[in-house]
Design a protein around this motif. Structure first.
Motif, short mmCIF file in Angstrom:
data_model
loop_
_atom_site.label_atom_id
_atom_site.label_comp_id
_atom_site.label_asym_id
_atom_site.label_seq_id
_atom_site.Cartn_x
_atom_site.Cartn_y
_atom_site.Cartn_z
N ALA A 113 -11.73 48.09 74.37
CA ALA A 113 -10.31 48.15 74.75
C ALA A 113 -9.62 49.32 74.07
O ALA A 113 -8.82 50.04 74.68
N ALA A 114 -9.94 49.55 72.78
CA ALA A 114 -9.34 50.68 72.06
C ALA A 114 -9.81 52.00 72.64
O ALA A 114 -9.03 52.97 72.73
N PHE A 115 -11.07 52.08 73.06
CA PHE A 115 -11.60 53.30 73.66
C PHE A 115 -10.81 53.63 74.94
O PHE A 115 -10.46 54.79 75.18
N ASN A 116 -10.54 52.61 75.75
CA ASN A 116 -9.77 52.84 76.97
C ASN A 116 -8.34 53.22 76.67
O ASN A 116 -7.77 54.12 77.30
N ALA A 117 -7.73 52.55 75.67
CA ALA A 117 -6.33 52.85 75.33
C ALA A 117 -6.18 54.29 74.84
O ALA A 117 -5.20 54.97 75.16
N ALA A 118 -7.16 54.76 74.07
CA ALA A 118 -7.10 56.12 73.55
C ALA A 118 -7.23 57.15 74.64
O ALA A 118 -6.91 58.33 74.43
N ARG A 119 -7.67 56.74 75.80
CA ARG A 119 -7.82 57.66 76.94
C ARG A 119 -6.86 57.35 78.08
O ARG A 119 -7.14 57.62 79.24
N GLY A 120 -5.73 56.73 77.71
CA GLY A 120 -4.67 56.54 78.68
C GLY A 120 -4.81 55.33 79.56
O GLY A 120 -4.13 55.24 80.59
N GLN A 121 -5.66 54.36 79.20
CA GLN A 121 -5.82 53.13 79.99
C GLN A 121 -5.61 51.93 79.08
O GLN A 121 -6.55 51.20 78.73
#
Length: 797
Positions: free
Chosen positions: A558-566
């Motif tokens: 989830a953090a990986f996605n958030a760091a890339r705008g998702q």
């Protein structure tokens, strides 16, 4: 591997059309990757004798050669430095054709007319050697077609030999397979070595063989001979070229010839350059060095096997490549021929570590014939007598401390037929195996097969079944349809449930992810799930333990996605977690879990206002799973333990047993992951859910009659779970209650300290009628009475 047909025919007639030979080789598992005819484009080239050589009057590097070719003479201009009167050479007169579509014409070169050309091996398509004109055998008939003299009317099969068939990496092996397949005789002549009593044997010359590592070198043979160094005859060179090797000298060429013909790597040492005139086979010392024949210095370790002289100086890396110190040269007059058998995996490991592969190592690491070494060495000596005027010592030193024992394999005809779907008799099975050198005795299910020593791949009964299949032909085995007595191939219950859970979560809008089971110890500290299992040899030092929960991987995703705008994601995973071994077990205690995280914002505009995720987004996913599986006793109990928000999480229980947790993750975990806002999640034991009490899933015909809705609000103590009240409401009228949901939670001083209001919406519907007001009123009152009695509640008006 390249196998010339003319060479194969030294051992078996193979008198079938080329297409049939190709089909037979493919059927036998020796896949034909290509078929070459090296002399097809060589036309009109003849054997000629050089009569005179004179310098070119107008060119320093050219010469004029007068040649005769049986029925005429000609003059050619030639730039090769090796031509001399009396040589027999290939002569391509005007009109002759050479590979590449090149046709010779009479032409003037620096003012002198040249009626054709003299040919090198490269110009005839027989290799890359173009340093000089090819010299033909002195017995070649003058004027004869070079195609017949050099055996260019040949076919070369380019074979792909699988690693488990070392016996097929030589001409004799291919001939044996073809002879068996075509039903033709196989003749392997016994070598006849003309020994010279005037030459002392290796033992009498003081040549000793000492094997210090018998596990790595079970057999070593040394044989001495006096030789005359020089080039090999044309026929030997051409066979090597066709098989893909470059001719070097008569001694080296003979060792390569036997390697290709008999699958026996050999090495010739210059006996005069061996210190102490002896051989020691030993393991290398750490950091020891040797310069090999490719002029590269190799640094060795203690797992490498060396061939050393009597003073223990390294002379070769055993089974891989010789050293430069005692290699044969133009000055060599006395050799010691080595024939050895080395343990396969030791050669393979050394070859890989040193990044050094050779024709010898490719054979040793697959396995050669330990019992055939003496005969193969004799074949080399037979050739050396012919091509190097060898005077061979009367005997060899053969150190064979641990003779090879051929395995005895039990074979059943019923097993052969059961695997292949055939109806072969005992005789047919024996006739299929015998031409391959496999000795078979007995009958029925008591056959005993003894494979030859050159077939190290034959170890089990199923290996022999495969050999029978190859021999009778896979295309001759008819197709059959299996007739199982019971159903086969069905999914297990846990497999079906796993698919149901995945489909249900995907239907609820979640995306499946797969995370690594290896995590950092710190990722599990805040979750309080016991001591993780540490890895003895982790792939990465920072990921050194096995996960005890799916949540670190899901939160990281989830953090990986958030760091890339998702930032708005719903992710789920089904995977294994690992706990410390249970008493009496050495392996970790494994459980298959299902988990999910929901992060970010629930986007609902313009239907309703957007909102941050809350615990109900996670509990809804758990309920989706319960509905998909048909779980009947799933409940949420307040309090989930470490890693969860102290007031917004619950344990998931099935039939009173805790199987997981659901709710909002602890703020410190969310902050550590770099996520903003709340993150809700759940994790449950998939095996426990699958084994839980369940109702039969089926289809219920929707009622065509209108529903009746009732809203009830109860004031209860904070300690009373909403789920417990919902369970009580369901129990009062399960047959008529179509839907139940909580839609409001309210706190105020007017309700009293430690109390809250919970509002429920109940929808009733009968399958066969419209409910009357009186029936609905009775259902409402029954529900109120049950909650008041069970939970000490009061009805809020």
């Amino acid at each position: 591997m390249r196998a010339p047909l003319s060479w194969i025919r030294d051992f078996t007639p193979a008198d079938a059309p080329i297409d049939e030979l190709v089909a037979s080789l493919n059927q036998l598992g020796l896949e034909v990757e290509g078929v070459e005819e090296p002399g097809r484009e060589v036309l009109g080239v003849r054997v000629a004798r050089i009569l005179e050589v004179v310098p070119h009057p107008d060119a320093d590097r050219l010469q004029l050669a007068d040649v005769e070719f049986g029925d005429g003479t000609a003059r050619v201009v030639c730039g090769a430095p090796n031509i001399a009167p009396g040589m027999l050479v290939p002569f391509a007169p005007s009109g002759a054709s050479l590979p590449g579509g090149f046709t010779l014409e009479r032409r003037r070169i620096r003012g002198q007319e040249s009626d054709g050309m003299l040919c090198s091996a490269k110009e005839l398509g027989l290799g890359d050697d173009h340093r000089g004109i090819m010299e033909l055998d002195s017995a070649s008939p003058l004027g004869a077609d070079v195609r017949s003299v050099l055996d260019l009317d040949d076919v070369v099969f380019d074979l792909a030999v699988t690693p488990n068939r070392p016996d097929a990496m030589c001409i004799v092996g291919v001939a044996r397979e073809l002879a068996a397949q075509l039903g033709q005789p196989l003749t392997i002549p016994e070598p006849v070595v003309a020994t010279d009593q005037g030459v002392a044997s290796p033992a009498s010359l003081g040549v000793s063989i000492e094997i210090e590592a018998p596990d790595r070198c079970p057999r070593y043979l040394g044989w001495a001979a006096r030789v005359a160094m020089g080039p090999s005859p044309a026929w030997l060179q051409q066979r090597l070229v066709k098989a893909g090797l470059r001719p070097i000298s008569n001694i080296v060429d003979v060792t390569n010839y036997v390697l290709l013909e008999r699958n026996q790597p050999l090495h010739a040492f210059d006996l005069g350059r061996l210190a102490g005139r002896g051989i020691v086979v030993r393991l290398a010392e750490a950091g020891e060095r040797i310069t090999t024949l490719d002029e590269q210095e190799r640094v060795l370790d203690q797992a490498d096997l060396l061939i050393c002289d009597a003073e223990r100086h390294p002379q070769a890396i055993a089974g891989i490549m010789g050293g430069a110190t005692a290699e044969v040269s133009a000055d060599t007059t006395e050799i010691l021929l080595e024939a050895a058998y080395f343990e396969r995996m030791g050669i393979a490991r050394s070859s890989k570590r040193l990044k050094l592969r050779s024709e010898a190592s490719a054979r040793f690491e697959r396995g050669i014939d330990p019992d055939g070494m003496a005969a193969h060495a004799a074949r080399a000596m037979e050739l050396l007598v012919e091509v190097a005027d060898a005077r061979v010592a009367p005997d060899a030193v053969d150190d064979y401390p641990r003779p090879f024992t051929r395995p005895r394999i039990a074979l059943r005809t019923t097993k052969v037929n059961g695997v292949l779907g055939t109806d072969l008799t005992d005789t047919a099975v024996i006739e299929a195996l015998s031409p391959l050198g496999i000795e078979v005795a007995g009958a029925g299910d008591e056959l005993e097969a003894v494979p030859p020593s050159f077939r190290p791949d034959l170890e089990r009964e199923i290996d022999l079944v495969e050999e029978v299949a190859r021999r009778i032909g896979f295309d001759a085995i008819g197709r059959t349809v299996p007739k199982p007595r019971t159903q086969v191939g069905a999914l297990t219950r846990i497999q079906r449930d796993r698919r149901l859970v995945a489909d249900a979560l995907v239907g609820a809008g979640a995306l499946e992810t797969m995370t690594l089971p290896l995590v950092a110890p710190g990722a599990l500290e805040g979750l309080g799930l016991g001591t993780p299992v540490s890895l003895a040899n982790p792939l990465r030092a920072e990921e050194s333990v096995l996960r005890t929960t799916l949540l670190p991987g899901l939160v990281a995703a989830a953090a990986f996605n958030a760091a890339r705008g998702q930032p708005d994601v719903t992710l789920f995973e089904m995977g294994t977690v690992f706990f410390a071994p249970t008493p009496g077990s050495m392996l970790p205690d494994e459980h298959e879990m299902v988990g999910a995280v929901v992060a970010g914002t629930v986007r609902r505009r313009p239907v309703e206002d957007d909102r941050l995720v809350d615990v109900y987004d996670a509990t809804d996913l758990v309920q989706v799973i319960a509905d998909a599986l048909g779980c009947t006793e799933l409940e949420f109990t307040a309090g989930a333990g470490p890693g969860w928000h102290p007031l917004r999480a619950a344990r998931i229980t099935v039939a009173g047993e805790a199987v997981g947790a659901v709710g909002e993750l602890a703020p410190q975990i969310v902050v550590a992951a770099g996520l903003g806002g709340p993150v809700v999640a759940f994790e449950a034991d998939l095996g426990a859910l699958s084994a839980s009490p369940r109702h039969v899933l089926g289809f219920t015909v929707p009622s065509p009659f209108p529903p009746s809705a009732v809203d009830l609000a109860f004031v209860v103590e904070e300690s009373v779970p909403a789920g417990a009240i919902a369970a009580t409401l369901r129990a009062t009228s399960a047959d008529l209650l179509e839907d139940l949901r909580i839609f409001d939670e309210f706190r105020a001083d007017a309700l009293g300290a430690g109390r809250r209001s919970l509002a429920f919406s109940l929808r009733y519907r009968a399958p066969d009628r419209t409910l009357t007001d009186a029936e609905v009123g009775e259902l409402r009152q029954r529900a109120i009475d049950a909650v008041l009695a069970a939970h000490g509640a009061t009805l809020r008006s």
